[in-house]
Enzyme design. Structure first.
Site, short mmCIF file in Angstrom:
data_model
loop_
_atom_site.label_atom_id
_atom_site.label_comp_id
_atom_site.label_asym_id
_atom_site.label_seq_id
_atom_site.Cartn_x
_atom_site.Cartn_y
_atom_site.Cartn_z
N TYR A 57 33.41 53.93 42.85
CA TYR A 57 32.65 52.68 43.04
C TYR A 57 31.28 52.87 42.39
O TYR A 57 31.14 53.65 41.45
CB TYR A 57 32.62 52.35 44.55
CG TYR A 57 32.09 50.99 44.84
CD1 TYR A 57 32.57 49.86 44.17
CD2 TYR A 57 31.09 50.82 45.79
CE1 TYR A 57 32.06 48.61 44.42
CE2 TYR A 57 30.57 49.55 46.05
CZ TYR A 57 31.06 48.46 45.36
OH TYR A 57 30.54 47.22 45.61
N LYS A 112 60.48 40.73 47.56
CA LYS A 112 60.60 40.91 46.10
C LYS A 112 59.63 42.00 45.64
O LYS A 112 59.96 42.81 44.78
CB LYS A 112 60.32 39.59 45.39
CG LYS A 112 61.35 38.50 45.65
CD LYS A 112 62.55 38.61 44.74
CE LYS A 112 63.60 37.55 45.10
NZ LYS A 112 64.80 37.59 44.27
C1 PYR Z 1 68.18 35.93 44.99
C2 PYR Z 1 67.21 34.86 44.86
O1 PYR Z 1 66.20 35.00 44.23
C3 PYR Z 1 67.49 33.60 45.52
O2 PYR Z 1 68.54 33.45 46.12
O3 PYR Z 1 66.62 32.71 45.45
MG MG Z 2 64.80 33.39 44.41
#
Ligand code: PYR
Ligand code: MG
Ligand code: NDP
Length: 771
Positions: A57, A112
């Site tokens: 920093y 995700k």
């Molecule tokens: C797998 C995925 O991204 C969905 O089913 O929307």
């Molecule tokens: Mg999806």
């Protein structure tokens, strides 16, 4: 007649295994336990001392700022940008659940990000943007470019998703990729290439019907056209039926681009004689009657999540000659974008691609398709449904846990980026790049996943000795539901049932309860125990009492006499007391040493195996050599090439002391045995783990890399290390796994949670099937 408990237990059928599902309660528990959600931020640089702070920093941070100000590309060298992807959604098409809104989409977006990390070592951040207005959404994202190496758009409904992606691609100088469009299209195309190959079809003459005309469907149609399918052979349907030329109701420009000349007006009419069905719509949209009307050997990809348009059971019952795939992991042939986005971004980030173009998408699809045709190595193992993996109707696409994916797909994507001129930092040596990719992921996670798959394919009977405990009951129910086999709960039935009821989780069919006090078999167990203990100062009545009163002894007798395959215990007694009960009925394996092996899943160095963490307070040289040999074999079974270091306070004789002597002797014993793994010692932990330090001070050391099997000089050090490190570093410790017993037994720590009991039961079941 065999009236043993094992014989009375219901076997698990393949159908049970296939439908092995997690319950809503388990899913909610996972998300709420500990720190809520699935993500946290971690530091990659030390921030401990004032000097650290000055470097990371102010004032030190000014230097990279000024350099980046002069040369933008240096952001990739001085910040996390180059490995960071934003997962962005407004929650208007969350899986197939519809418009749940930005906040409710967050669990999927966190998921995700987790998949990015797990499968391709891409770091990510979820950004849930609370607007359905495309302009507002674009404005919220367009200025975020400096922070990220790429933008992964997710679960944004059509048609806004097309506008949003197009605008952001124009406005941003990093890859913008709508996963539901292109990730899905790439994986579905890979599956279709292989299904067409297996059914002898030429894509150019194949007739496809797509149900759904949203993000995923339009992108699939476009990619397949780019790969040679003819526009007139692709019929798309939406909630209003077939999208035909001239239709006006419910249309938009993206649907119009795929309108065809046809007399078909309904999905069932469109499917008459069709070769392929793609479902990217909603649960249950297709009937058995519809698929009966399709062409010979039809290809049915029912990809709606979480529930497909038609289940594989229904599709197969109607059309036994079909090839069927879904978006789910609990059936064979999972066509899901998880096989795409982590690896596509990996390749794009590594060459600093400015975009993800068609050439890169097609390269990814081909790489996935080709990988599925290759011989599946042993370590990739069996499919989720418990079948062996060989290219064919039940295996047209690689398994998401296939460790070869990381070395194949990103290379294909990177190469296509370079060839098509969008790579800003081309890689010259792709072979070396492939090798470096393979080393990015720790093989332990894959190996453990593989173990669970093997257990599902070969379910076992496991005794949960402390059957009245709440967490043990929960673990046993989860064990059954995961398809691992038949759990036996040792305890009083009324107590177990009452506890289960109070948890709101009635004991399901397929779980066996054995009360040690009244079980018919206690006489047999007492006889067995008496046979072993009569010369160890025990009378018959002592043995009978032990069997009746000590659940570990009762459970160990069950396993010893073949009434169960494996045992898990530990939450109510100390390790040594539990072990004593077990050893009264089960012996160490002949020629082996009993010891504890702990896996430390460290963030920086990957998995390190520590031994002995459970049994020998001061192991002698023979014991140390045996522990090293057995640990090296266990490391290999989990996918690691062992490099064994015998640890001490001293390194190669300095300073002198009594403990290093036995360690040095152990090294000599291994020299004599000519074992087939690397080992050396004695050495201190920093020397073992830091090859650079070693090269400098001890160039003669025989280890070729950082040690990954640490044989400790005594229980003290081993115990302190494995208890301290996970708490100090947020790493994960698995174990101690009890090694060297003649039957599979695992003792969990007293403070183990449900998942730990479940995991150890699964490992014990796996050891049982490996015998
Ligand atoms: C797998 C995925 O991204 C969905 O089913 O929307
Ligand atoms: Mg999806
Ligand atoms: N397996 C995988 O990897 C992936 C699967 N999917 C799945 O695909 C589905 C669609 O996702 P996505 O494209 O992002 O969503 P969108 O909201 O963009 O599109 C949904 C489309 O489905 C159509 N639809 C809805 N119900 C029906 C029905 N009963 N019959 C025919 N069409 C119907 C809608 O029709 P209309 O236009 O008339 O409203 C719309 O065209 C979801 O179930 C999702 O889980 C998505 C991405 C990846």
């Amino acid at each position: 007649m065999d009236d043993s408990p094992k014989a009375a237990m219901s076997p698990i059928s393949l159908a049970d295994v296939r439908t092995a599902r997690v319950t809503p309660e388990e899913a909610l528990a996972l998300h709420s336990e500990g720190r809520p959600g699935k993500l946290e931020t971690r530091l990659t640089k030390p921030l401990i001392t004032a000097r650290d702070l000055s470097l990371a920093y102010s004032p030190g941070v000014a230097e990279p700022c000024l350099h980046i100000h002069r040369d933008k590309s240096l952001a990739y060298d001085y910040t996390a940008k180059g490995n960071f992807v934003a997962v962005v959604s407004n929650g208007t098409a969350v899986l197939g659940l519809g418009n749940l809104g930005a906040l409710a989409s967050k669990p999927v977006m966190e998921g995700k990000v987790a998949l990015f990390k797990r499968f391709a070592d891409v770091d990510g951040m979820d950004l849930c943007i609370d607007t359905e207005d495309a302009d507002a959404f674009v404005n919220a994202v367009r200025y975020l470019g400096p922070s990220f190496g790429g933008i992964n758009l997710e679960d944004i409904k059509a048609p806004e998703c097309f506008v949003i992606e197009q605008r952001l691609r124009e406005l941003m100088d990093i890859p913008v990729f709508h996963d539901d469009q292109h990730g899905t299209a790439i994986v579905a195309a890979a599956g279709l290439i292989n299904a067409a190959h297996l059914t002898g079809r030429d894509l150019a003459a194949t007739k496809l019907v797509i149900n759904g005309a949203g993000a995923a469907s339009v992108a699939c149609a476009e990619l397949l056209r780019a790969m040679g399918m003819r526009p007139e052979n692709i019929t798309m349907c939406d909630t209003k039926g077939v999208i035909y030329r001239g239709r006006t109701a419910g249309m938009n420009q993206w649907k119009s681009a795929h309108a065809v000349e046809t007399s078909a007006r309904t999905l069932s009419q469109a499917l008459e004689g069709a070769d392929v069905f793609f479902g990217l719509s909603v649960k249950g949209a297709v009937t058995q009657e519809m698929v009966r009307a399709m062409a010979d050997r039809p290809i049915i990809f029912a990809m709606a999540n979480p529930d497909p348009e038609i289940t594989p059971e229904e599709a197969k019952a109607a059309r036994p000659d079909c090839i069927v795939a879904t978006g789910r992991s609990d059936y064979p042939n999972q066509v899901n974008n998880v096989l795409g986005f982590p690896f596509i971004f990996r390749g794009a980030l590594d060459v600093r691609a400015s975009t993800i173009n068609d050439a890169m998408k097609i390269a990814a699809a081909r790489a996935l398709a080709l990988l599925a045709r290759e011989d599946v190595p042993e370590e990739v193992g069996s499919a989720g449904a418990g079948k062996s993996l060989r290219f064919g109707p039940e295996y047209i696409i690689p398994n998401a846990f296939d460790p070869r994916l990381i070395a194949r797909v990103p290379v294909a994507v990177a190469k296509a980026a370079i060839d098509s001129g969008v790579a800003r930092r081309p890689i010259t040596d792709l072979t070396r790049y492939a090798r470096s990719l393979a080393g990015r992921l720790d093989s332990t996670a894959n190996a453990l996943e593989l173990i669970t798959e093997r257990v599902r394919a070969n379910p076992r009977t496991v005794v949960f000795a402390e059957g009245e405990e709440e967490k043990v009951i929960r673990a046993a129910i989860a064990f059954r539901q995961a398809g691992y086999g038949t759990p036996v709960l040792v305890g009083r039935e009324d107590r177990i049932q009452a506890t289960a009821r109070s948890l709101g989780m009635p004991i399901p069919d397929g779980i066996v309860i054995r009360n040690a006090r009244i079980a018919e078999n206690t006489r047999r167990y007492a006889d067995y125990l008496y046979g072993r203990q009569q010369r160890q100062g025990m009378l018959f009545r002592d043995c009978q009492r032990l069997v009746n009163q000590d659940r570990n002894v009762f459970a160990a007798c069950m396993v010893a006499l073949g009434d169960a395959d494996a045992l898990v215990t530990g939450v109510t007694r100390s390790y040594s007391v539990a072990l004593e009960g077990i050893l009264s009925a089960i012996d160490p394996a002949p020629g082996e040493v009993m010891f504890g092996l702990t896996l430390l899943l460290a963030r920086v160095s990957g998995t390190v195996f520590i031994a002995d963490t459970a049994i020998h307070e001061r192991p002698d040289a023979h014991c140390l050599a045996e522990i090293a040999t057995q640990s090296a074999a266990a490391a290999r079974r989990l996918g690691h090439e062992p490099r064994v270091a015998f640890l001490s306070f001293s390194t190669f004789g300095d300073p002198k002391g009594s403990i290093p002597g036995s360690l040095r002797e152990a090294v000599k014993l291994l020299d004599e045995r000519k074992v087939d793994f690397e080992y050396d010692g004695e050495m201190s932990a920093d020397v073992a783990l830091d090859p650079a330090l070693r090269a400098h001070l001890y160039p003669f050391c025989r280890l070729t890399g950082a040690a990954n099997v640490l044989v400790m000089p005594g229980l003290h050090a081993a115990h302190i290390l494995t208890k301290a490190v996970p708490r100090l570093t947020s790493g994960t410790a698995i174990g101690p796994l009890l090694m060297g017993l003649s039957k599979p037994v695992q003792i969990v720590p007293v403070d183990a949670g449900v998942n730990q009991v479940l995991d150890m039961a699964c490992l014990a079941a796996h050891a049982a099937s490996a015998r």
